[in-house]
Design an enzyme around this catalytic site. Structure first.
Site, PDB file in Angstrom:
ATOM      1  N   ASP B  33     -46.693   8.480 -33.895  1.00 17.64           N
ATOM      2  CA  ASP B  33     -47.079   9.081 -35.185  1.00 17.64           C
ATOM      3  C   ASP B  33     -46.007  10.063 -35.653  1.00 17.64           C
ATOM      4  O   ASP B  33     -46.038  10.531 -36.769  1.00 17.64           O
ATOM      5  CB  ASP B  33     -48.407   9.838 -35.037  1.00 17.64           C
ATOM      6  CG  ASP B  33     -49.530   8.900 -34.621  1.00 17.64           C
ATOM      7  OD1 ASP B  33     -49.590   7.796 -35.178  1.00 17.64           O
ATOM      8  OD2 ASP B  33     -50.316   9.275 -33.727  1.00 17.64           O
ATOM      9  N   HIS B  34     -45.115  10.401 -34.747  1.00 22.80           N
ATOM     10  CA  HIS B  34     -44.129  11.451 -35.056  1.00 22.80           C
ATOM     11  C   HIS B  34     -42.740  10.925 -34.670  1.00 22.80           C
ATOM     12  O   HIS B  34     -42.226  11.231 -33.594  1.00 22.80           O
ATOM     13  CB  HIS B  34     -44.467  12.708 -34.247  1.00 22.80           C
ATOM     14  CG  HIS B  34     -43.606  13.901 -34.581  1.00 22.80           C
ATOM     15  ND1 HIS B  34     -42.326  14.080 -34.111  1.00 22.80           N
ATOM     16  CD2 HIS B  34     -43.848  14.974 -35.353  1.00 22.80           C
ATOM     17  CE1 HIS B  34     -41.825  15.214 -34.556  1.00 22.80           C
ATOM     18  NE2 HIS B  34     -42.720  15.778 -35.309  1.00 22.80           N
ATOM     19  N   PHE B  35     -42.163  10.007 -35.481  1.00 24.38           N
ATOM     20  CA  PHE B  35     -42.706   9.513 -36.737  1.00 24.38           C
ATOM     21  C   PHE B  35     -42.785   7.993 -36.643  1.00 24.38           C
ATOM     22  O   PHE B  35     -42.042   7.418 -35.832  1.00 24.38           O
ATOM     23  CB  PHE B  35     -41.765   9.918 -37.871  1.00 24.38           C
ATOM     24  CG  PHE B  35     -41.592  11.409 -37.985  1.00 24.38           C
ATOM     25  CD1 PHE B  35     -42.497  12.172 -38.731  1.00 24.38           C
ATOM     26  CD2 PHE B  35     -40.553  12.067 -37.336  1.00 24.38           C
ATOM     27  CE1 PHE B  35     -42.335  13.545 -38.845  1.00 24.38           C
ATOM     28  CE2 PHE B  35     -40.404  13.443 -37.434  1.00 24.38           C
ATOM     29  CZ  PHE B  35     -41.280  14.192 -38.189  1.00 24.38           C
ATOM     30  N   THR B  40     -39.678  10.835 -32.268  1.00 22.09           N
ATOM     31  CA  THR B  40     -38.940  11.985 -31.718  1.00 22.09           C
ATOM     32  C   THR B  40     -39.950  12.940 -31.077  1.00 22.09           C
ATOM     33  O   THR B  40     -41.087  13.050 -31.526  1.00 22.09           O
ATOM     34  CB  THR B  40     -38.169  12.770 -32.806  1.00 22.09           C
ATOM     35  OG1 THR B  40     -39.107  13.384 -33.684  1.00 22.09           O
ATOM     36  CG2 THR B  40     -37.243  11.870 -33.604  1.00 22.09           C
TER      37      THR B  40
END
Lengths: 129, 179
Positions: B33-35, B40
């Site tokens: 989700d990140h990203f 990362t």
């Protein structure tokens, strides 16, 4: 022996690091809480930085005697009593207690903590050492 | 998810310095989700990992008698993003420590490259009833055991020993020790 200017410059650097303010905001008249936005935890941070920068020991409550605020002998109904003012004069000889005594509201207590007050305190410590 | 953002201690010198490792892996759900499409390691979790490395160092110094809380991050600089496959080496050094709190300097490296640097300020929480429920020293100590602190630990001026709480927990199954 460092000069007053050298001491002030180092204090300014410590406050810039501790409070994330700009150099030019740190003037002698600036109050830590009102002008520079210091919160309670910042006072300990500032004490640590001053101790390290100047290689001095600052006993708990000596520079920032916040505990007076919670002592009913010294503060009643949100104001410092005469005993409280006398205690402030004794504990904070580097602050402008006379001016504070004209309107000794507990909420104004933070205004005693100015950059100039810290400078005078550190000068006395450094010169004594 | 377990809120443990370091994998193992590499060094632990009581009251002075601790080094821990964090491996970044695509098995960590949050990276997706990140990203999306560009995973990362969130910088906030690097702060957390460094704070755990430094926090255990500070807590151990007082024999886990103090309630150590992360009070402030006066400075945090990130030089590049940590990516899956990176091994982050967290190094924390005690700059100042007294009964009221501690200042710790911290770095994160990938190989020889400085990935992040920060100052972390810990306060010792007053012993008020409200705080009691949040702090169970055994939890920290159990985590320390999991992270291998006692395999690498060295005392500054004394032999590094397991706190009594670890000895007490030796016979407790791990599932019961967490609460």
């Amino acid at each position: 022996m460092p000069t007053k200017e050298e001491i002030f410059d180092k204090i300014r650097a410590a406050l810039v690091d501790a409070l994330g303010v700009d150099d030019d905001e740190v003037t002698p008249e600036a109050t830590l809480t009102g002008d520079l936005g210091a919160e309670s935890i910042d006072f300990l941070d500032i004490v640590f930085r001053l101790e390290k920068t100047f290689d001095i020991k600052i006993p708990r409550g000596e520079l920032f005697p916040e505990s007076l605020l919670t002592d009913a002998t010294y503060v009643q109904d949100g104001k410092f009593t005469q005993a409280g003012i006398d205690e402030l004069k004794k504990r904070m000889p580097f602050a402008d207690v006379e001016a504070f005594a004209k309107n000794p509201k507990a909420t104004e207590f933070g205004n005693l903590f100015t950059v100039a007050m810290i400078s005078k305190y550190v000068e006395s410590k450094v010169n004594a050492g | 998810m377990r809120w443990i953002w370091i994998d193992k201690f590499l060094e632990f010198e009581s009251g002075r310095r601790a080094q821990a490792v964090k491996n970044v892996t695509l098995a960590e759900d949050h990276l997706h989700d990140h990203f999306p499409g560009y995973p990362t390691m969130p910088n906030s979790l690097i702060v957390e990992g460094l704070a755990q490395t430094g926090g255990i160092l500070v807590g151990e110094h007082a024999g886990f008698k103090e309630k150590v809380v992360l009070a402030k991050i006066p400075k945090a600089v990130f030089h590049f993003a940590a990516l899956p496959g990176d091994t982050l080496i967290y190094t924390t050094t005690v700059e100042t420590i007294n009964p009221e709190g501690a200042m710790v300097s911290a770095t994160s490296h990938v190989g020889d490259r400085l990935q992040a640097e920060m100052e972390i300020f810990f306060a010792h929480l007053a012993d008020e009833p409200r705080a009691q429920g949040f702090f169970k020293p055994e939890n920290f100590v159990f985590t320390m055991k999991l992270l291998g602190v006692f395999d690498v630990g060295r005392g500054a001026e004394r032999r590094f020993e397991e706190p009594p709480a670890v000895a007490r927990m030796r016979d407790i199954p791990p599932g019961l020790a967490r609460s």
